[in-house]
Design a protein around this motif. Structure first.
Motif, PDB file in Angstrom:
ATOM      1  N   ASN A   1       1.124  -1.442   0.116  1.00 38.53           N
ATOM      2  CA  ASN A   1      -0.009   0.085   0.383  1.00 38.53           C
ATOM      3  C   ASN A   1       1.108   1.220   0.110  1.00 38.53           C
ATOM      4  O   ASN A   1       0.596   2.325   1.198  1.00 38.53           O
ATOM      5  CB  ASN A   1      -1.289  -0.206   1.250  1.00 38.53           C
ATOM      6  N   PRO A   2       2.229   1.390  -0.815  1.00 39.35           N
ATOM      7  CA  PRO A   2       3.077   2.242  -1.133  1.00 39.35           C
ATOM      8  C   PRO A   2       1.903   3.648  -1.216  1.00 39.35           C
ATOM      9  O   PRO A   2       0.838   3.976  -2.076  1.00 39.35           O
ATOM     10  CB  PRO A   2       3.457   2.452  -2.182  1.00 39.35           C
ATOM     11  N   VAL A   3       3.072   4.746  -0.279  1.00 44.95           N
ATOM     12  CA  VAL A   3       2.620   5.690  -0.689  1.00 44.95           C
ATOM     13  C   VAL A   3       3.164   6.710  -2.292  1.00 44.95           C
ATOM     14  O   VAL A   3       3.919   6.718  -2.267  1.00 44.95           O
ATOM     15  CB  VAL A   3       3.170   6.472   0.296  1.00 44.95           C
ATOM     16  N   ILE A   4       1.715   6.856  -3.180  1.00 44.45           N
ATOM     17  CA  ILE A   4       2.433   7.572  -4.997  1.00 44.45           C
ATOM     18  C   ILE A   4       1.533   7.924  -5.261  1.00 44.45           C
ATOM     19  O   ILE A   4       0.221   8.725  -4.862  1.00 44.45           O
ATOM     20  CB  ILE A   4       2.007   6.207  -5.458  1.00 44.45           C
TER      21      ILE A   4
ATOM     22  N   ALA B   1       2.945  -6.126 -12.444  1.00 42.69           N
ATOM     23  CA  ALA B   1       2.088  -5.084 -11.277  1.00 42.69           C
ATOM     24  C   ALA B   1       2.525  -3.673 -10.569  1.00 42.69           C
ATOM     25  O   ALA B   1       1.946  -3.267 -10.239  1.00 42.69           O
ATOM     26  CB  ALA B   1       1.711  -5.955 -10.459  1.00 42.69           C
ATOM     27  N   ALA B   2       3.750  -3.823  -9.871  1.00 41.88           N
ATOM     28  CA  ALA B   2       4.041  -2.429  -9.418  1.00 41.88           C
ATOM     29  C   ALA B   2       3.667  -1.016 -10.409  1.00 41.88           C
ATOM     30  O   ALA B   2       3.413  -0.250 -10.058  1.00 41.88           O
ATOM     31  CB  ALA B   2       5.546  -2.212  -9.385  1.00 41.88           C
ATOM     32  N   ILE B   3       4.365  -1.284 -12.104  1.00 44.50           N
ATOM     33  CA  ILE B   3       3.839  -0.432 -13.064  1.00 44.50           C
ATOM     34  C   ILE B   3       2.514  -0.234 -12.824  1.00 44.50           C
ATOM     35  O   ILE B   3       1.940   1.032 -12.462  1.00 44.50           O
ATOM     36  CB  ILE B   3       4.659  -1.116 -14.009  1.00 44.50           C
TER      37      ILE B   3
ATOM     38  N   GLU C   1      -1.991   3.675 -12.015  1.00 42.40           N
ATOM     39  CA  GLU C   1      -3.625   4.020 -11.896  1.00 42.40           C
ATOM     40  C   GLU C   1      -3.293   5.327 -10.404  1.00 42.40           C
ATOM     41  O   GLU C   1      -4.165   5.936 -10.036  1.00 42.40           O
ATOM     42  CB  GLU C   1      -3.420   2.740 -10.308  1.00 42.40           C
ATOM     43  N   LYS C   2      -2.384   5.575  -9.472  1.00 45.33           N
ATOM     44  CA  LYS C   2      -2.113   6.316  -8.461  1.00 45.33           C
ATOM     45  C   LYS C   2      -1.805   7.617  -9.060  1.00 45.33           C
ATOM     46  O   LYS C   2      -1.367   8.687  -8.693  1.00 45.33           O
ATOM     47  CB  LYS C   2      -0.954   6.185  -7.369  1.00 45.33           C
TER      48      LYS C   2
END
Ligand code: F6R
Length: 366
Positions: free
Chosen positions: A92-95, A115-117, A122-123
């Protein structure tokens, strides 16, 4: 197809001078004092106004990301965080839309990196890819990018992909440093000119092959090895250890040299080979004292040093020389002997160098 080499890995190690040249061809114009990369030029505002750059990758590509962290912060003065894609995506990283995410992947198919991309997009973050395989999933999923142009990498253990990733990331850092006014024209030109000498210095580093084979024979039956480096060469220590683990199945650990006294030094005895990157620039004296600490505990020292070094030669059991260069470019040279060393040890142990057990070239499942 192996071009006269016994294994793809060895062929790919020897291809590095050419691969690095292919990476900067048309991008590095040292005589004109220019770096030209369309993916950067078109998105310059996003990079120079970024709150921070987040680098995501796995394995060897993650090590290239760690080297890039030093280069981006040191030269371009942009804050960087380097993340394992597999941890980042589930944290749940802050981006925010002020972040730039750089994804590094040789294959362009690594499931966790992909998946990280998607999460970062999305953020609202701007996502830039550094891939080798043209048209790969990651290349298609990113907003912009720069290919490494290393050519196909067949050996499962990544070699030329690593050095060409570092080359691309160095070009980007230099271009951003220039755009941000962090560099004088003279300093900028000095970097560009020096980067152009790297392929011939890699060539020179490869000339230690016969010596490395002798050293490999001495340590091939070890059950554990340590790899130490500081600064720009700390990630190279991690990469050296990974290369040994994956193809020779010898347990190895990479550490920032100064962390030794916080635990791992307890492992040192006469059976422990310690590979230390001790090039002249970058904490040289501090690394020398780390070497002394290992020596007084009877550890075996194999040091990667700058040509002409005397001080470490007196302390170490073996030294392998690499040519002198700017500190920030040393990883492109210090990596070479460690690749060769792993290769020879694996061959001597009868391992399947190009297809090590339990590993796949492209990790498309998490
Ligand atoms: C190590 C190795 C792996 C890959 C990792 C990421 O030699 O090959 O650690 O670096 O699986 O792969 P890419 O770069 O294709 O995303």
């Amino acid at each position: 197809e192996k071009g006269g080499y016994d294994h793809f890995m060895l062929k790919e190690i020897y291809e590095q001078p050419r691969a690095i040249k292919d990476t900067y061809r048309g991008r590095l114009l040292a005589d004109q004092g220019l770096v030209k990369m369309s993916g950067i030029e078109q998105n310059m505002e996003k990079f120079i106004n970024a709150n921070r750059i987040i680098i995501v990758a796995c394995g060897t590509s993650w090590h290239a990301g760690l080297v890039a962290e030093y280069i981006f912060e040191d030269l371009a003065r942009i804050p960087v965080e380097v993340e394992y894609a597999s941890e980042f995506r589930y944290r749940n990283p802050v981006i925010t839309d002020k972040d730039v995410l750089i994804a590094i992947s040789q294959s362009g198919e690594t499931a966790d990196t992909l998946a990280a991309i998607k999460l970062a997009k999305e953020k609202g973050a701007f996502v830039f890819g550094v891939c080798n395989v043209v048209g790969s999933s990651i290349a298609r999923e990113t907003d912009a990018g720069a290919y490494t142009h290393a050519g196909p990498e067949i050996g499962v253990a990544s070699t030329k992909a690593f050095t060409t990733q570092i080359t691309v990331l160095t070009l980007i850092a230099l271009r951003l440093a220039k755009a941000k006014g962090e560099f004088s024209e003279t300093k900028y030109r000095e970097y560009l000119t020096e980067l152009e000498t790297i392929p011939s210095k890699v060539e020179k580093s490869l000339e230690s092959n016969a010596l490395i084979e002798i050293i490999a024979d001495v340590y091939k039956d070890s059950t554990n090895c340590l790899y130490l480096g500081r600064g720009y060469n700390f990630p190279v220590a991690l990469e050296g250890a990974l290369k040994l683990k994956e193809i020779s199945y010898i347990h190895a650990e990479g550490y920032p040299a100064a962390e030794m006294k916080h635990g791992p030094i307890a492992l040192i005895d006469e059976h422990m080979p310690v590979f230390v990157i001790a090039t002249k620039k970058g904490h040289y004296e501090k690394v020398v004292s780390n070497i002394q600490e290992i020596k007084s505990r009877k550890g075996k020292i194999i040091a990667i040093v700058t040509e002409g070094d005397e001080q470490v030669r007196d302390l170490a059991d073996h030294v392998i020389e690499v040519p002198e260069t700017l500190e920030s470019l040393t990883p492109l040279l210090t990596t070479i002997p460690l690749q060769l060393l792993s290769y020879h040890i694996a061959v001597m142990r009868g391992c399947n160098v190009d297809q090590p057990r339990n590993l796949a070239k492209s990790v498309t499942v998490e």
